[in-house]
Scaffold this active site. Structure first.
Site: not given
Ligand code: NCD
Length: 310
Positions: A53-54, A82, A103, A131
């Site tokens: 969703r986000t 890496k 995120r 959030h």
């Protein structure tokens, strides 16, 4: 315009939040007016943690504004694998994009990124912490469906310990008049003490209960259900014990207030039975649509494109 980031919902004043929500409503009703506001702009979505969703919501938001999206949704396929630091990643992303949503499983990672960035960084969820764009989504949903952000009793149910959407929503709604919280969770998943301390300091009325029953729900305007955050548990055994602690089903809805809306940031697992989806009080899919408008408004605000004459 000064460079601005969004790490916590409190980075926006109440006035700015209200203005942003007004803009989101205007976007909802006048999509065409905004369809080219971000022509030539790009959003980078840097997702070091799973999301449907986000991430899609940010990308759809930018595309709805005429812009484009780039990024990664699996850190293992980016240079992170890496050993590249967040600081270096954001330095180069600053050269590719105009704004970025990040995120990360680690609390504070987007904040670190913002320190090295020359473009606005939006925290799209950092570990069990915050959030803020889900909160803007939630507030737009509440304001649209209940008609106000004041005089509300909000029940939050489920994993209140690791649920970052819960922490952000409490912080932000605590700034509005006459808000009360009913915190419904098992003993082990109560809200962190920093959240309750803040509520005490601000004199916000709240109570903590375990059962999700008629007595608990009787005064609620909003019931905000959450998923038990499996990925934040230290062992599988505890998760298994907690995961089905709450299941909101038709029988529970039958004894809930007639005008109580049910919200959920999604994804849901078992905490809301599918039979509840057809109940007119179920607001969680509408919430997804509001999320796009809220993110469109945020992108415009952080890019300084919120006013027509710019
Ligand atoms: C939430 C999250 O990622 O914190 N989901 C979302 O952004 N819509 C809630 C969750 O994952 O349970």
């Amino acid at each position: 315009m000064a460079l601005r980031h969004l790490m916590s919902p409190l980075d926006l004043s109440v006035e700015e939040t209200n203005r942003l929500l007004d803009l989101a409503v205007d976007i909802e009703h006048n999509r065409d007016k905004y369809a080219h506001r971000c022509d030539g702009k790009k959003i980078a979505t840097l997702f070091y943690e799973p999301s449907t969703r986000t991430r899609l919501s940010f990308e759809a938001a930018m595309m709805n504004l005429g812009g484009k999206a780039l990024g990664f949704h699996d850190a293992s396929t980016s240079s992170v694998s890496k050993g590249e630091t967040v600081a270096d990643t954001i330095r180069l992303v600053s050269c590719y994009a105009d704004i970025c949503a990040m995120r990360h499983p680690k609390e504070g990672a987007p904040l670190v990124a913002s320190m090295y960035s020359t473009i606005p960084v939006i925290n799209a969820g950092d570990g069990g912490h915050q959030h803020p764009t889900q909160t803007l989504t939630d507030m737009l949903t509440i304001r649209s469906l209940k008609g106000r952000l004041e005089n509300l009793t909000i029940g939050l149910c489920g994993d209140l310990k690791f649920g970052r959407t819960v922490h952000s929503l409490i912080e932000s709604m605590s700034r509005y008049k006459n808000i009360r919280f009913v915190l419904i969770s098992p003993e082990e998943l109560r809200v962190p003490s920093y959240v309750t301390e803040e509520m005490k300091e601000k004199g916000i009325p709240y109570k903590e209960v375990i059962a999700l029953n008629e007595e608990t729900m009787k005064d609620l305007d909003v019931l905000y259900m959450t998923r038990v955050q499996k990925e934040r548990f230290f062992n599988e055994e505890d998760y298994v014990r907690m995961k089905d602690f709450y299941i909101l089903d038709a029988a529970k809805m039958a004894v809930a207030p007639k005008d109580m809306i049910v919200m959920h940031p999604l994804p849901r697992v078992n905490e809301i039975a599918p039979e509840v989806d057809k109940d007119p009080r179920a607001a969680y899919f509408k919430q997804v649509q509001y999320g796009v408008y809220a993110r469109m408004a945020l992108i415009l605000t952080l890019l300084g494109l919120d006013k027509e004459d710019k």
